[in-house]
Scaffold this active site. Structure first.
Site: not given
Length: 345
Positions: A11-14, A146, A309
């Site tokens: 559910s996170g960005f990554t 990153c 990133n």
């Protein structure tokens, strides 16, 4: 052959970038995505670009058996859950910092120790440009940080070509977007606090220094700034070589290192608006741009590198490494070349 894959912490960005890449990957079947906070919701609930998918988040306690498990969890989770991850999948790709370093002593110095130090020697660093041969057939892979990725890609050719010995002074300034802070964010990541900033948030002692030391064998003076962009990491490396260096030497070093690399492009003072590497040029892609300029009056070499990133610095690197580990075409699922023009990345 099609490989099944799951994303833990989707559910996170990554995690969302992993889901996007795996959803469109010709050799992977996306079988499961887990999220403790979004359980039973569709992945499109968190990632609107994936609303076409019917896949729902499940509990991380209910892992399905798959060929490859990608863990996009906060630092500390993977080392605690690694037995369950490896029981569920033959290949585990961890996007946290839990398995990037080689020794327990390094984790004692840079983090808060390590609960599974015996596994560190089994883990392979995920940056194929640096570690391709060791990634082939690997079953525990650690995606690089990153900021470290951008810096290593910029400096690596100088060491491989013996332009640098490791005794030189190297000063690295990295500027990163707000997505590096993750979807959870915090007070400093809120729009009123983050918008418009050029904020030194790690003037010294950034943990990604450990990865640079480990893989390039050097100490760098390393500072990270948070800036007003969403995606991107831009590294500017100020290097003071002990020997005289020409433009020809530099072109030879960088072409020799990267001419066969599918995701690294040399951008060094050509014509047009984008004369040097910029995060805006690579937003949404697994590409890295690398360039350089000489300052002979000050005996200085300036090296630039730019990545997204969340892609080359995280999810894209992880999928690239999984491709290598499984013997899949390296560029599979990673062909997107970005957009132009675009707004703030």
């Amino acid at each position: 052959m099609t490989y099944t894959a799951s994303v833990v912490g989707g559910s996170g960005f990554t995690g969302g970038e992993l889901l996007r890449l795996l959803d469109g990957h010709p050799e992977f079947e996306l079988a499961q995505a887990t999220s403790r906070s979004k359980e039973n919701k569709t992945i499109g609930h968190s990632h609107p670009n994936l609303r076409h998918s019917d896949l729902r988040f499940s509990s991380p306690e209910d892992l399905e058996s798959v060929d490859v498990l990608f863990a996009a969890t906060p630092h500390g989770v993977s080392m605690e859950q690694i037995d369950a991850f490896q029981e569920a999948a033959g290949t585990v790709v961890d996007l946290s910092a839990d398995f990037r370093l080689e020794s327990e002593a390094q984790y004692d110095e840079w983090y808060d120790g390590h609960t599974r130090p015996k596994l560190l020697e089994q883990s392979e660093y995920a940056l194929p440009e640096l570690n391709r041969d060791n990634l082939e057939g690997a079953d525990l892979i650690a995606s690089g940080g990153c900021n470290a990725t951008a810096t290593i890609l910029g400096l690596l050719p100088l060491f491989e070509a013996d332009i640098l010995s490791g005794d030189e002074q190297i000063v690295v300034d990295v500027k990163v977007g707000s997505s590096e802070g993750g979807a959870g964010g915090g007070e400093a990541s809120s729009h009123p606090e983050r918008s418009g900033v050029v904020r030194p948030y790690a003037p010294t002692g950034h943990r990604h220094e450990a990865e640079i030391q480990q893989f390039l064998g050097i100490d760098v003076s390393f500072t990270v700034h948070a800036v007003d962009m969403i995606r991107g990491a831009s590294a500017t490396c100020h290097v003071f070589p002990e020997q005289r260096v020409s433009k020809g030497d530099l072109w030879g070093a960088y072409r020799g290192e990267y001419e066969d690399e599918p995701f690294v492009e040399l951008v060094a003072g050509g014509g047009g608006v984008y004369r040097y590497p910029e995060p805006k040029s690579v937003a949404g892609t697994n590409r890295a741009e690398v360039g350089f300029e000489l300052d002979p009056g000050n005996k200085r070499l300036v090296v630039f590198s730019a990545i997204d990133n969340m892609m080359k610095g995280s999810a894209g690197q992880a999928v690239h490494a999984a491709n290598v580990a499984l013997g899949i075409e390296e560029t599979a699922g990673l062909e997107f070349q970005g957009l132009h023009p675009v707004g703030a990345p």
